[in-house]
Design a protein around this motif. Sequence first.
Motif, PDB file in Angstrom:
ATOM      1  N   SER A 238       0.819  -1.215   0.000  1.00 56.64           N
ATOM      2  CA  SER A 238       0.000   0.000   0.000  1.00 56.64           C
ATOM      3  C   SER A 238       0.855   1.269   0.000  1.00 56.64           C
ATOM      4  O   SER A 238       0.387   2.333  -0.403  1.00 56.64           O
ATOM      5  CB  SER A 238      -0.930   0.009   1.216  1.00 56.64           C
ATOM      6  N   GLU A 239       2.114   1.160   0.419  1.00 56.94           N
ATOM      7  CA  GLU A 239       3.016   2.304   0.417  1.00 56.94           C
ATOM      8  C   GLU A 239       3.796   2.430  -0.889  1.00 56.94           C
ATOM      9  O   GLU A 239       4.596   3.342  -1.059  1.00 56.94           O
ATOM     10  CB  GLU A 239       3.983   2.222   1.601  1.00 56.94           C
ATOM     11  N   TYR A 240       3.559   1.481  -1.801  1.00 57.68           N
ATOM     12  CA  TYR A 240       4.228   1.523  -3.105  1.00 57.68           C
ATOM     13  C   TYR A 240       3.168   1.274  -4.180  1.00 57.68           C
ATOM     14  O   TYR A 240       3.132   0.233  -4.819  1.00 57.68           O
ATOM     15  CB  TYR A 240       5.338   0.464  -3.178  1.00 57.68           C
ATOM     16  N   PRO A 241       2.254   2.233  -4.361  1.00 55.60           N
ATOM     17  CA  PRO A 241       1.143   2.029  -5.293  1.00 55.60           C
ATOM     18  C   PRO A 241       1.596   1.972  -6.745  1.00 55.60           C
ATOM     19  O   PRO A 241       2.529   2.669  -7.147  1.00 55.60           O
ATOM     20  CB  PRO A 241       0.254   3.249  -5.049  1.00 55.60           C
ATOM     21  N   THR A 242       0.949   1.110  -7.517  1.00 57.36           N
ATOM     22  CA  THR A 242       1.206   0.972  -8.953  1.00 57.36           C
ATOM     23  C   THR A 242      -0.131   0.961  -9.689  1.00 57.36           C
ATOM     24  O   THR A 242      -1.168   0.642  -9.090  1.00 57.36           O
ATOM     25  CB  THR A 242       1.956  -0.344  -9.253  1.00 57.36           C
ATOM     26  N   PRO A 243      -0.151   1.324 -10.973  1.00 60.63           N
ATOM     27  CA  PRO A 243      -1.410   1.319 -11.727  1.00 60.63           C
ATOM     28  C   PRO A 243      -2.117  -0.034 -11.688  1.00 60.63           C
ATOM     29  O   PRO A 243      -3.344  -0.094 -11.616  1.00 60.63           O
ATOM     30  CB  PRO A 243      -0.974   1.683 -13.148  1.00 60.63           C
ATOM     31  N   ALA A 244      -1.348  -1.123 -11.766  1.00 59.09           N
ATOM     32  CA  ALA A 244      -1.917  -2.467 -11.715  1.00 59.09           C
ATOM     33  C   ALA A 244      -1.674  -3.073 -10.342  1.00 59.09           C
ATOM     34  O   ALA A 244      -0.567  -2.988  -9.800  1.00 59.09           O
ATOM     35  CB  ALA A 244      -1.293  -3.354 -12.778  1.00 59.09           C
ATOM     36  N   VAL A 245      -2.710  -3.688  -9.782  1.00 58.54           N
ATOM     37  CA  VAL A 245      -2.578  -4.352  -8.486  1.00 58.54           C
ATOM     38  C   VAL A 245      -1.817  -5.661  -8.657  1.00 58.54           C
ATOM     39  O   VAL A 245      -2.129  -6.456  -9.550  1.00 58.54           O
ATOM     40  CB  VAL A 245      -3.968  -4.629  -7.872  1.00 58.54           C
ATOM     41  N   ARG A 246      -0.800  -5.873  -7.829  1.00 58.33           N
ATOM     42  CA  ARG A 246      -0.046  -7.128  -7.858  1.00 58.33           C
ATOM     43  C   ARG A 246      -0.655  -8.129  -6.885  1.00 58.33           C
ATOM     44  O   ARG A 246      -1.158  -7.733  -5.826  1.00 58.33           O
ATOM     45  CB  ARG A 246       1.411  -6.902  -7.464  1.00 58.33           C
ATOM     46  N   PRO A 247      -0.602  -9.425  -7.202  1.00 62.22           N
ATOM     47  CA  PRO A 247      -1.115 -10.425  -6.260  1.00 62.22           C
ATOM     48  C   PRO A 247      -0.276 -10.451  -4.984  1.00 62.22           C
ATOM     49  O   PRO A 247       0.959 -10.375  -5.049  1.00 62.22           O
ATOM     50  CB  PRO A 247      -0.968 -11.748  -7.025  1.00 62.22           C
ATOM     51  N   SER A 248      -0.936 -10.562  -3.849  1.00 59.96           N
ATOM     52  CA  SER A 248      -0.197 -10.688  -2.584  1.00 59.96           C
ATOM     53  C   SER A 248       0.385 -12.085  -2.439  1.00 59.96           C
ATOM     54  O   SER A 248       1.459 -12.269  -1.857  1.00 59.96           O
ATOM     55  CB  SER A 248      -1.118 -10.384  -1.404  1.00 59.96           C
ATOM     56  N   ASN A 249      -0.331 -13.062  -2.965  1.00 58.74           N
ATOM     57  CA  ASN A 249       0.108 -14.453  -2.874  1.00 58.74           C
ATOM     58  C   ASN A 249       0.354 -15.013  -4.270  1.00 58.74           C
ATOM     59  O   ASN A 249      -0.579 -15.344  -4.987  1.00 58.74           O
ATOM     60  CB  ASN A 249      -0.937 -15.297  -2.139  1.00 58.74           C
ATOM     61  N   SER A 250       1.625 -15.092  -4.643  1.00 58.61           N
ATOM     62  CA  SER A 250       2.000 -15.660  -5.940  1.00 58.61           C
ATOM     63  C   SER A 250       2.661 -17.024  -5.776  1.00 58.61           C
ATOM     64  O   SER A 250       3.346 -17.501  -6.686  1.00 58.61           O
ATOM     65  CB  SER A 250       2.956 -14.709  -6.673  1.00 58.61           C
ATOM     66  N   ARG A 251       2.459 -17.648  -4.641  1.00 60.72           N
ATOM     67  CA  ARG A 251       3.022 -18.981  -4.421  1.00 60.72           C
ATOM     68  C   ARG A 251       2.327 -19.986  -5.351  1.00 60.72           C
ATOM     69  O   ARG A 251       1.101 -20.013  -5.424  1.00 60.72           O
ATOM     70  CB  ARG A 251       2.822 -19.421  -2.968  1.00 60.72           C
ATOM     71  N   LEU A 252       3.109 -20.801  -6.054  1.00 56.45           N
ATOM     72  CA  LEU A 252       2.554 -21.790  -6.974  1.00 56.45           C
ATOM     73  C   LEU A 252       2.913 -23.195  -6.521  1.00 56.45           C
ATOM     74  O   LEU A 252       4.063 -23.476  -6.182  1.00 56.45           O
ATOM     75  CB  LEU A 252       3.088 -21.552  -8.396  1.00 56.45           C
ATOM     76  N   ASP A 253       1.927 -24.075  -6.527  1.00 56.64           N
ATOM     77  CA  ASP A 253       2.124 -25.490  -6.201  1.00 56.64           C
ATOM     78  C   ASP A 253       2.596 -26.203  -7.463  1.00 56.64           C
ATOM     79  O   ASP A 253       1.866 -26.304  -8.444  1.00 56.64           O
ATOM     80  CB  ASP A 253       0.798 -26.078  -5.706  1.00 56.64           C
ATOM     81  N   CYS A 254       3.833 -26.699  -7.440  1.00 54.00           N
ATOM     82  CA  CYS A 254       4.450 -27.298  -8.636  1.00 54.00           C
ATOM     83  C   CYS A 254       4.405 -28.823  -8.642  1.00 54.00           C
ATOM     84  O   CYS A 254       5.064 -29.468  -9.482  1.00 54.00           O
ATOM     85  CB  CYS A 254       5.901 -26.825  -8.747  1.00 54.00           C
ATOM     86  N   ASP A 255       3.641 -29.411  -7.736  1.00 54.46           N
ATOM     87  CA  ASP A 255       3.635 -30.873  -7.601  1.00 54.46           C
ATOM     88  C   ASP A 255       3.178 -31.583  -8.871  1.00 54.46           C
ATOM     89  O   ASP A 255       3.687 -32.655  -9.206  1.00 54.46           O
ATOM     90  CB  ASP A 255       2.749 -31.298  -6.425  1.00 54.46           C
TER      91      ASP A 255
END
Length: 282
Positions: A238-255
């Motif tokens: 929230s202290e580094y605003p950008t035009p596009a919202v970035r996902p807070s959780n980008s963890r990917l399950d690679c199983d």
Amino acid sequence: MKILVFGKSGQVATALQQRADVTALGRADADLTNSAACAAAIAAHAPDVVINAAAYTAVDKAEEEEAIALTVNGDAPTAMAQACASAGIPFVHISTDYVFDGSGDAPWPTDAPTGPLGAYGRTKLAGEDGIRAAGGTFAILRTAWVFSETGNNFVKTMLRLAETRDALNVVNDQFGGPTDADAIAAACLEIAAQLHADASKSGTYHFAGMPHVSWADFANAIFDTASKTVAVSGIPASEYPTPAVRPSNSRLDCDALTATFGIPAPKWQDGLTRVIKSLQAS
């Protein structure tokens, strides 16, 4: 195996050319804003497999240029997949964690409901949907936080800032798996070879670095690996605003990728060490 790659100067496309004897098509060779031209390129080159490593990746700019991004990220790969299906050849396509809404803190499995937060994610999801609907042999490979010696990426940005700054504020409430472009290229080549032999492995997969970290944690690792003294202060997004919202959780399950293709999730520290050594040597 004759491999046709869409993309030439991007991070993964560059790594593919370094790893294998491929035919790589840049903008001058295949205009991704012209889906018919993409399909025609496949027919002209008659490859054994196609890898799409090209995309509209300007996440913030896509908020203003969603129509263009949709053409490149949605229409073009759909046309590629349709051409591959008609020719009976496998199609490997690189997608993104941005197809998810970033909620929660658990790694996203491949079959999790999608919910893009912005234009970039929506256009990449459109491409995924078009590829699946094409009915051919395919692998959609979602990845995240890509870095390499080439192009624009977080590692190179941090190293550049370290030349003039001794302290930085970096977001600490967004988490993901930094992924070496060379590892992605290696995975794409292995997937392509196995799909060529066994079409039943078609599907959507995840491939991203482990362990999961925040951007601030990753920045600290970059400076430690490069022997740079920079004080990193974690801040909320929230202290580094950008035009596009970035996902807070980008963890990917690679199983699923490991189970189907025998490809484990890469350790990003290994890739980071390799990339920084390469950058320092040059």
